[in-house]
Design a protein around this motif. Structure first.
Motif, mmCIF file in Angstrom:
data_model
loop_
_atom_site.group_PDB
_atom_site.id
_atom_site.type_symbol
_atom_site.label_atom_id
_atom_site.label_comp_id
_atom_site.label_asym_id
_atom_site.label_seq_id
_atom_site.Cartn_x
_atom_site.Cartn_y
_atom_site.Cartn_z
ATOM 1 N N ASP A 16 0.743 -1.134 -0.158
ATOM 2 C CA ASP A 16 -0.101 0.159 0.005
ATOM 3 C C ASP A 16 0.831 1.257 0.211
ATOM 4 O OD1 ASP A 16 0.823 0.128 2.804
ATOM 5 O OD2 ASP A 16 -0.932 -0.762 3.429
ATOM 6 N N GLN A 17 0.072 2.389 -0.210
ATOM 7 C CA GLN A 17 0.849 3.558 -0.409
ATOM 8 C C GLN A 17 0.428 4.564 0.873
ATOM 9 O OE1 GLN A 17 0.505 5.633 -3.851
ATOM 10 N NE2 GLN A 17 1.270 7.660 -3.169
ATOM 11 N N HIS A 18 1.115 5.411 1.484
ATOM 12 C CA HIS A 18 0.963 6.352 2.408
ATOM 13 C C HIS A 18 1.668 7.690 2.088
ATOM 14 C CE1 HIS A 18 -0.739 8.188 5.960
ATOM 15 N NE2 HIS A 18 0.421 8.585 6.456
ATOM 16 N N LEU A 19 0.849 8.534 1.828
ATOM 17 C CA LEU A 19 1.689 9.788 1.489
ATOM 18 C C LEU A 19 2.602 9.666 0.313
ATOM 19 C CD1 LEU A 19 1.973 11.597 4.677
ATOM 20 C CD2 LEU A 19 0.146 11.975 2.952
ATOM 21 N N ASN A 20 3.947 9.793 0.619
ATOM 22 C CA ASN A 20 4.952 9.619 -0.578
ATOM 23 C C ASN A 20 5.819 8.242 -0.147
ATOM 24 O OD1 ASN A 20 6.260 10.520 1.635
ATOM 25 N ND2 ASN A 20 7.726 11.870 0.334
ATOM 26 N N ARG A 21 5.265 7.337 0.640
ATOM 27 C CA ARG A 21 6.019 6.001 0.906
ATOM 28 C C ARG A 21 5.110 4.753 0.477
ATOM 29 N NH1 ARG A 21 10.362 7.069 3.613
ATOM 30 N NH2 ARG A 21 10.759 4.867 4.560
ATOM 31 N N LEU A 22 5.999 3.901 0.367
ATOM 32 C CA LEU A 22 5.113 2.522 -0.024
ATOM 33 C C LEU A 22 5.392 1.745 1.359
ATOM 34 C CD1 LEU A 22 7.348 -0.002 -0.567
ATOM 35 C CD2 LEU A 22 7.573 1.381 -2.807
ATOM 36 N N ARG A 23 4.561 0.666 1.176
ATOM 37 C CA ARG A 23 4.676 -0.100 2.546
ATOM 38 C C ARG A 23 4.606 -1.715 1.905
ATOM 39 N NH1 ARG A 23 1.448 -1.091 7.838
ATOM 40 N NH2 ARG A 23 -0.327 -1.458 6.495
ATOM 41 N N LEU A 24 5.408 -2.475 1.897
ATOM 42 C CA LEU A 24 5.295 -3.990 1.736
ATOM 43 C C LEU A 24 5.203 -4.831 2.883
ATOM 44 C CD1 LEU A 24 5.159 -6.242 -0.387
ATOM 45 C CD2 LEU A 24 7.577 -6.231 -0.527
ATOM 46 N N VAL A 25 4.231 -5.552 3.078
ATOM 47 C CA VAL A 25 4.254 -6.513 4.362
ATOM 48 C C VAL A 25 4.027 -7.707 3.960
ATOM 49 C CG1 VAL A 25 2.823 -7.161 6.474
ATOM 50 C CG2 VAL A 25 2.618 -4.592 5.579
ATOM 51 N N VAL A 26 4.864 -8.617 4.325
ATOM 52 C CA VAL A 26 5.032 -10.192 3.998
ATOM 53 C C VAL A 26 4.884 -10.892 5.396
ATOM 54 C CG1 VAL A 26 6.251 -11.926 2.810
ATOM 55 C CG2 VAL A 26 6.140 -9.688 1.802
ATOM 56 N N ALA A 27 4.189 -11.753 5.372
ATOM 57 C CA ALA A 27 4.052 -12.648 6.743
ATOM 58 C C ALA A 27 3.846 -14.233 6.318
ATOM 59 C CB ALA A 27 3.065 -12.117 7.710
ATOM 60 N N ASP A 28 4.464 -14.741 7.349
ATOM 61 C CA ASP A 28 4.127 -16.427 7.331
ATOM 62 C C ASP A 28 3.798 -16.890 8.639
ATOM 63 O OD1 ASP A 28 6.360 -16.860 8.723
ATOM 64 O OD2 ASP A 28 7.605 -17.282 7.062
ATOM 65 N N GLN A 29 3.424 -18.405 8.649
ATOM 66 C CA GLN A 29 3.350 -19.000 9.795
ATOM 67 C C GLN A 29 4.358 -19.881 10.286
ATOM 68 O OE1 GLN A 29 -0.769 -20.113 9.592
ATOM 69 N NE2 GLN A 29 -1.592 -17.784 9.959
ATOM 70 N N GLY A 30 5.594 -19.619 9.828
ATOM 71 C CA GLY A 30 6.507 -20.579 10.069
ATOM 72 C C GLY A 30 7.113 -20.566 11.302
ATOM 73 N N VAL A 31 8.259 -21.085 11.607
ATOM 74 C CA VAL A 31 8.831 -20.957 12.942
ATOM 75 C C VAL A 31 9.420 -19.679 13.297
ATOM 76 C CG1 VAL A 31 9.761 -23.414 12.896
ATOM 77 C CG2 VAL A 31 11.156 -21.607 11.912
ATOM 78 N N GLY A 32 9.381 -18.625 12.594
ATOM 79 C CA GLY A 32 9.589 -17.296 12.971
ATOM 80 C C GLY A 32 11.406 -17.220 12.673
ATOM 81 N N LYS A 33 11.758 -15.976 13.335
ATOM 82 C CA LYS A 33 13.236 -15.848 13.308
ATOM 83 C C LYS A 33 13.927 -16.482 14.321
ATOM 84 C CE LYS A 33 16.454 -11.990 12.072
ATOM 85 N NZ LYS A 33 16.912 -12.403 10.807
ATOM 86 N N ALA A 34 14.475 -17.741 14.249
ATOM 87 C CA ALA A 34 14.972 -18.855 15.053
ATOM 88 C C ALA A 34 16.414 -18.221 15.648
ATOM 89 C CB ALA A 34 14.977 -20.256 14.767
ATOM 90 N N THR A 35 17.026 -17.750 14.987
ATOM 91 C CA THR A 35 18.560 -17.033 15.362
ATOM 92 C C THR A 35 18.745 -15.754 14.736
ATOM 93 O OG1 THR A 35 19.512 -18.021 13.049
ATOM 94 C CG2 THR A 35 19.291 -19.536 14.851
ATOM 95 N N THR A 36 19.802 -15.243 15.491
ATOM 96 C CA THR A 36 20.095 -14.002 15.181
ATOM 97 C C THR A 36 21.303 -14.014 14.035
ATOM 98 O OG1 THR A 36 22.250 -14.085 16.769
ATOM 99 C CG2 THR A 36 20.053 -12.953 17.571
ATOM 100 N N ARG A 37 21.483 -15.194 13.529
ATOM 101 C CA ARG A 37 22.316 -15.268 12.370
ATOM 102 C C ARG A 37 21.719 -14.723 10.861
ATOM 103 N NH1 ARG A 37 23.452 -18.775 8.058
ATOM 104 N NH2 ARG A 37 21.639 -19.865 8.404
ATOM 105 N N GLU A 38 22.304 -13.950 10.413
ATOM 106 C CA GLU A 38 21.901 -13.204 9.209
ATOM 107 C C GLU A 38 22.482 -14.338 7.735
ATOM 108 O OE1 GLU A 38 23.553 -9.655 7.291
ATOM 109 O OE2 GLU A 38 21.550 -8.784 8.113
#
Length: 64
Positions: A4-26
């Motif tokens: 979606d768009q709000h003023l002059n910015r876009l916002r992309l939201v992506v979500a899942d129902q997996g295990v989440g961010k399990a580690t701090t490793r990138e």
């Protein structure tokens, strides 16, 4: 996924129902996402989706 768009910015939201961010490793996917976000002068925020992970990317919309 939503985009979606709000003023002059876009916002992309992506979500899942997996295990989440399990580690701090990138991993490769995170490094690639961060490089893209930096290139478009945006930000990305990761949040718990209980269960899963929700990523919210925001960036300015450049006209021209």
């Amino acid at each position: 996924m939503t985009l979606d768009q709000h003023l002059n910015r876009l916002r992309l939201v992506v979500a899942d129902q997996g295990v989440g961010k399990a580690t701090t490793r990138e991993g490769f996917g995170s490094r690639m996402m961060n490089a893209v976000v930096q290139r478009i002068d945006g930000t990305v925020d990761y949040r718990d989706n209980a269960p899963g992970l929700r990523a919210v990317l925001t960036a300015p919309i450049q006209e021209g």
